[in-house]
Design an enzyme around this catalytic site. Structure first.
Site, PDB file in Angstrom:
ATOM      1  N   ARG A  18      66.753  26.888 -26.679  1.00  0.00           N
ATOM      2  CA  ARG A  18      66.238  28.161 -27.199  1.00  0.00           C
ATOM      3  C   ARG A  18      65.679  28.015 -28.602  1.00  0.00           C
ATOM      4  NH1 ARG A  18      70.837  32.044 -27.430  1.00  0.00           N
ATOM      5  NH2 ARG A  18      71.907  30.107 -27.934  1.00  0.00           N
ATOM      6  N   ASN A  36      70.197  32.953 -23.398  1.00  0.00           N
ATOM      7  CA  ASN A  36      71.071  32.352 -22.398  1.00  0.00           C
ATOM      8  C   ASN A  36      71.511  33.418 -21.411  1.00  0.00           C
ATOM      9  OD1 ASN A  36      71.055  29.764 -23.468  1.00  0.00           O
ATOM     10  ND2 ASN A  36      72.941  30.048 -24.629  1.00  0.00           N
TER      11      ASN A  36
END
Length: 88
Positions: A18, A36
């Protein structure tokens, strides 16, 4: 301007996926987010110019050195005017 929602599966959590995605998106001028999911996938939303978003999708398919991307599902969406990229 286009918007794509990606569901990235594989070993993509806990491997800087990320954060690196945000860095690459910032450099490419693409807005959106990366989050997530409880099932181990990462949801990536990309909004920007077509070529830049397509380049980000290619990055998402390969990921970081530490990640192992198995699949990327892509859904087209209507742009909403995202202005920055956030890690959620």
């Amino acid at each position: 301007m286009i918007r794509r929602r990606l569901l990235v599966s594989g070993d993509v959590q806990g491997v800087f996926y990320r954060d690196t995605c945000r860095s690459v998106a910032d450099h490419a001028g693409v807005a959106g987010s990366a989050a997530n999911l409880p099932d181990g996938r990462v949801e990536v939303v990309l909004e920007g110019e077509t070529k830049a978003v397509e380049k980000m999708i290619e990055w998402c398919r390969s990921g970081t050195r530490e990640s192992r991307v198995q699949a990327v599902g892509i859904t087209d969406e209507e742009p909403v005017g995202e202005r920055s990229f956030r890690v959620l």
